[in-house]
Design a protein around this motif. Structure first.
Motif, PDB file in Angstrom:
ATOM      1  N   GLY A  89       0.795  -1.224   0.000  1.00 38.55           N
ATOM      2  CA  GLY A  89       0.000   0.000   0.000  1.00 38.55           C
ATOM      3  C   GLY A  89       0.829   1.276   0.000  1.00 38.55           C
ATOM      4  N   LEU A  90       2.117   1.153  -0.319  1.00 44.03           N
ATOM      5  CA  LEU A  90       3.009   2.312  -0.318  1.00 44.03           C
ATOM      6  C   LEU A  90       3.069   3.003  -1.677  1.00 44.03           C
ATOM      7  CD1 LEU A  90       5.848   0.670   1.775  1.00 44.03           C
ATOM      8  CD2 LEU A  90       4.132   2.325   2.575  1.00 44.03           C
ATOM      9  N   LEU A  91       2.679   2.289  -2.723  1.00 50.61           N
ATOM     10  CA  LEU A  91       2.569   2.821  -4.083  1.00 50.61           C
ATOM     11  C   LEU A  91       1.296   2.281  -4.702  1.00 50.61           C
ATOM     12  CD1 LEU A  91       6.177   2.268  -5.523  1.00 50.61           C
ATOM     13  CD2 LEU A  91       5.154   4.456  -4.885  1.00 50.61           C
ATOM     14  N   GLU A  92       0.856   2.928  -5.778  1.00 57.97           N
ATOM     15  CA  GLU A  92      -0.277   2.417  -6.537  1.00 57.97           C
ATOM     16  C   GLU A  92      -0.050   2.707  -8.012  1.00 57.97           C
ATOM     17  OE1 GLU A  92      -3.569   4.425  -4.693  1.00 57.97           O
ATOM     18  OE2 GLU A  92      -3.269   6.245  -5.844  1.00 57.97           O
ATOM     19  N   VAL A  93      -0.695   1.905  -8.850  1.00 58.62           N
ATOM     20  CA  VAL A  93      -0.601   2.117 -10.291  1.00 58.62           C
ATOM     21  C   VAL A  93      -1.251   3.453 -10.607  1.00 58.62           C
ATOM     22  CG1 VAL A  93      -1.270   1.217 -12.556  1.00 58.62           C
ATOM     23  CG2 VAL A  93      -0.618  -0.365 -10.729  1.00 58.62           C
ATOM     24  N   ALA A  94      -0.560   4.257 -11.435  1.00 55.03           N
ATOM     25  CA  ALA A  94      -1.038   5.615 -11.712  1.00 55.03           C
ATOM     26  C   ALA A  94      -2.041   5.674 -12.844  1.00 55.03           C
ATOM     27  CB  ALA A  94       0.140   6.539 -12.014  1.00 55.03           C
ATOM     28  N   SER A  95      -2.010   4.694 -13.735  1.00 55.56           N
ATOM     29  CA  SER A  95      -2.955   4.731 -14.848  1.00 55.56           C
ATOM     30  C   SER A  95      -3.496   3.336 -15.110  1.00 55.56           C
ATOM     31  CB  SER A  95      -2.278   5.266 -16.115  1.00 55.56           C
ATOM     32  OG  SER A  95      -1.340   4.332 -16.596  1.00 55.56           O
ATOM     33  N   LYS A  96      -4.633   3.288 -15.729  1.00 54.46           N
ATOM     34  CA  LYS A  96      -5.242   2.004 -16.046  1.00 54.46           C
ATOM     35  C   LYS A  96      -4.751   1.459 -17.384  1.00 54.46           C
ATOM     36  CE  LYS A  96      -9.144   3.237 -13.412  1.00 54.46           C
ATOM     37  NZ  LYS A  96     -10.081   3.106 -12.621  1.00 54.46           N
ATOM     38  N   ILE A  97      -4.026   2.281 -18.129  1.00 52.15           N
ATOM     39  CA  ILE A  97      -3.560   1.886 -19.460  1.00 52.15           C
ATOM     40  C   ILE A  97      -2.443   0.856 -19.379  1.00 52.15           C
ATOM     41  CG2 ILE A  97      -2.483   2.726 -21.582  1.00 52.15           C
ATOM     42  CD1 ILE A  97      -3.883   5.428 -20.980  1.00 52.15           C
ATOM     43  N   GLY A  98      -1.491   1.070 -18.522  1.00 51.03           N
ATOM     44  CA  GLY A  98      -0.357   0.160 -18.397  1.00 51.03           C
ATOM     45  C   GLY A  98       0.126   0.142 -16.970  1.00 51.03           C
ATOM     46  N   ASP A  99       1.119  -0.686 -16.724  1.00 48.43           N
ATOM     47  CA  ASP A  99       1.602  -0.768 -15.356  1.00 48.43           C
ATOM     48  C   ASP A  99       2.997  -0.159 -15.220  1.00 48.43           C
ATOM     49  OD1 ASP A  99       2.815  -4.196 -15.184  1.00 48.43           O
ATOM     50  OD2 ASP A  99       2.925  -2.726 -16.783  1.00 48.43           O
ATOM     51  N   ASP A 100       3.345   0.773 -16.086  1.00 47.90           N
ATOM     52  CA  ASP A 100       4.664   1.400 -16.015  1.00 47.90           C
ATOM     53  C   ASP A 100       4.670   2.704 -15.225  1.00 47.90           C
ATOM     54  OD1 ASP A 100       6.046  -0.543 -17.300  1.00 47.90           O
ATOM     55  OD2 ASP A 100       6.210   0.491 -19.211  1.00 47.90           O
ATOM     56  N   SER A 101       3.511   3.229 -14.872  1.00 47.62           N
ATOM     57  CA  SER A 101       3.432   4.478 -14.113  1.00 47.62           C
ATOM     58  C   SER A 101       2.850   4.198 -12.732  1.00 47.62           C
ATOM     59  CB  SER A 101       2.549   5.492 -14.837  1.00 47.62           C
ATOM     60  OG  SER A 101       3.142   5.872 -16.045  1.00 47.62           O
ATOM     61  N   TYR A 102       3.540   4.738 -11.731  1.00 47.43           N
ATOM     62  CA  TYR A 102       3.116   4.547 -10.344  1.00 47.43           C
ATOM     63  C   TYR A 102       3.084   5.889  -9.647  1.00 47.43           C
ATOM     64  CZ  TYR A 102       3.747  -0.405 -11.081  1.00 47.43           C
ATOM     65  OH  TYR A 102       3.623  -1.681 -11.559  1.00 47.43           O
ATOM     66  N   ARG A 103       2.382   5.927  -8.522  1.00 47.18           N
ATOM     67  CA  ARG A 103       2.323   7.144  -7.720  1.00 47.18           C
ATOM     68  C   ARG A 103       2.236   6.768  -6.247  1.00 47.18           C
ATOM     69  NH1 ARG A 103      -3.460   8.330 -10.015  1.00 47.18           N
ATOM     70  NH2 ARG A 103      -4.653   6.934  -8.694  1.00 47.18           N
ATOM     71  N   PHE A 104       2.571   7.750  -5.443  1.00 45.20           N
ATOM     72  CA  PHE A 104       2.417   7.590  -4.001  1.00 45.20           C
ATOM     73  C   PHE A 104       0.950   7.855  -3.683  1.00 45.20           C
ATOM     74  CE2 PHE A 104       6.885   8.537  -4.454  1.00 45.20           C
ATOM     75  CZ  PHE A 104       7.477   7.681  -3.534  1.00 45.20           C
ATOM     76  N   PRO A 105       0.276   6.953  -2.971  1.00 48.26           N
ATOM     77  CA  PRO A 105      -1.142   7.166  -2.673  1.00 48.26           C
ATOM     78  C   PRO A 105      -1.388   8.338  -1.731  1.00 48.26           C
ATOM     79  CG  PRO A 105      -0.363   5.129  -1.658  1.00 48.26           C
ATOM     80  CD  PRO A 105       0.761   5.668  -2.476  1.00 48.26           C
ATOM     81  N   HIS A 106      -0.373   8.700  -0.937  1.00 50.19           N
ATOM     82  CA  HIS A 106      -0.486   9.824  -0.014  1.00 50.19           C
ATOM     83  C   HIS A 106       0.834  10.582   0.001  1.00 50.19           C
ATOM     84  CE1 HIS A 106      -4.211   8.136   1.506  1.00 50.19           C
ATOM     85  NE2 HIS A 106      -3.581   6.985   1.617  1.00 50.19           N
ATOM     86  N   ASP A 107       0.758  11.888   0.042  1.00 50.50           N
ATOM     87  CA  ASP A 107       1.968  12.697   0.058  1.00 50.50           C
ATOM     88  C   ASP A 107       2.816  12.408   1.299  1.00 50.50           C
ATOM     89  OD1 ASP A 107       3.517  14.617  -1.404  1.00 50.50           O
ATOM     90  OD2 ASP A 107       3.087  16.033   0.216  1.00 50.50           O
ATOM     91  N   GLU A 108       2.180  12.001   2.386  1.00 45.92           N
ATOM     92  CA  GLU A 108       2.934  11.697   3.604  1.00 45.92           C
ATOM     93  C   GLU A 108       3.870  10.514   3.398  1.00 45.92           C
ATOM     94  OE1 GLU A 108      -0.358  12.261   3.554  1.00 45.92           O
ATOM     95  OE2 GLU A 108      -0.470  14.132   4.694  1.00 45.92           O
ATOM     96  N   ILE A 109       3.469   9.558   2.562  1.00 45.64           N
ATOM     97  CA  ILE A 109       4.352   8.420   2.265  1.00 45.64           C
ATOM     98  C   ILE A 109       5.564   8.918   1.488  1.00 45.64           C
ATOM     99  CG2 ILE A 109       4.579   6.223   1.026  1.00 45.64           C
ATOM    100  CD1 ILE A 109       1.579   5.765   1.612  1.00 45.64           C
ATOM    101  N   ARG A 110       5.333   9.770   0.506  1.00 45.38           N
ATOM    102  CA  ARG A 110       6.439  10.326  -0.284  1.00 45.38           C
ATOM    103  C   ARG A 110       7.376  11.122   0.621  1.00 45.38           C
ATOM    104  NH1 ARG A 110       8.243  14.713  -2.576  1.00 45.38           N
ATOM    105  NH2 ARG A 110       6.479  15.998  -1.993  1.00 45.38           N
ATOM    106  N   GLN A 111       6.818  11.952   1.472  1.00 43.61           N
ATOM    107  CA  GLN A 111       7.639  12.763   2.379  1.00 43.61           C
ATOM    108  C   GLN A 111       8.438  11.884   3.342  1.00 43.61           C
ATOM    109  OE1 GLN A 111       4.775  15.404   4.129  1.00 43.61           O
ATOM    110  NE2 GLN A 111       4.729  16.756   2.355  1.00 43.61           N
ATOM    111  N   ALA A 112       7.814  10.830   3.839  1.00 50.71           N
ATOM    112  CA  ALA A 112       8.519   9.923   4.751  1.00 50.71           C
ATOM    113  C   ALA A 112       9.651   9.200   4.024  1.00 50.71           C
ATOM    114  CB  ALA A 112       7.542   8.917   5.356  1.00 50.71           C
ATOM    115  N   ALA A 113       9.395   8.764   2.789  1.00 50.44           N
ATOM    116  CA  ALA A 113      10.438   8.090   2.002  1.00 50.44           C
ATOM    117  C   ALA A 113      11.603   9.038   1.744  1.00 50.44           C
ATOM    118  CB  ALA A 113       9.862   7.574   0.690  1.00 50.44           C
TER     119      ALA A 113
END
Length: 156
Positions: A89-113
């Protein structure tokens, strides 16, 4: 509100400290790119960082080796680590088109990383990532991330 945000950030830091190092390294490097990233670009960055650490850039090696020595991630493991980070649950797929793009589901996770990058390494890591983007991407790829690359170079 600042107190609540601080508590969430602390909670995320504690959670990330329980995750295997390689998974966190992927998150930390990706956090320098912003809230989302593409796998091929992240792999390219990790390859570039490994080239630096192996001494392929003699002028930079002495300076960067100490600052980037916390990176123990092999480029071939990036996708596996991303998949594990998604399952946690630390990342999620960013688009439904392919699985090459990901995003942080919450900015707090990105900031903590980002917060788990050693303080003395942050500037050089960001500069190195900016160098990887400028030197390794095609002109079409670079045009898509140009402002981000310039920010990374300036932050370094």
């Amino acid at each position: 509100a600042k107190y609540v945000t601080s508590n969430v950030a602390d909670l995320m830091l504690r959670r990330l400290r329980k995750v295997p190092d390689q998974y966190v390294q992927v998150l930390s490097i990706a956090s320098c790119l912003g809230s989302s990233f593409d796998v091929p670009i992240l792999v390219l960055i990790v390859e570039y960082l490994q080239e630096i650490l192996s001494g392929n850039y003699p002028g930079f090696h002495c300076i960067l080796e100490k600052s980037l020595s916390f990176i123990k991630l092999a480029p071939c493991n990036v996708k596996f680590c991303i998949d594990e980070d998604v399952s946690l649950g630390l990342l999620e797929v960013a688009s439904k088109i392919g699985d090459d793009s990901y995003r942080f589901p919450h900015d707090e996770i990105r900031q903590a990383a980002f917060g788990l990058i050693p303080e003395k390494s942050k500037g050089l890591l960001q500069w190195s990532i900016g160098q990887a983007l400028v030197n390794k991407l095609t002109s079409d790829q670079l045009s898509q991330v140009l402002f981000g690359a310039v920010d990374l170079l300036n932050n370094g």
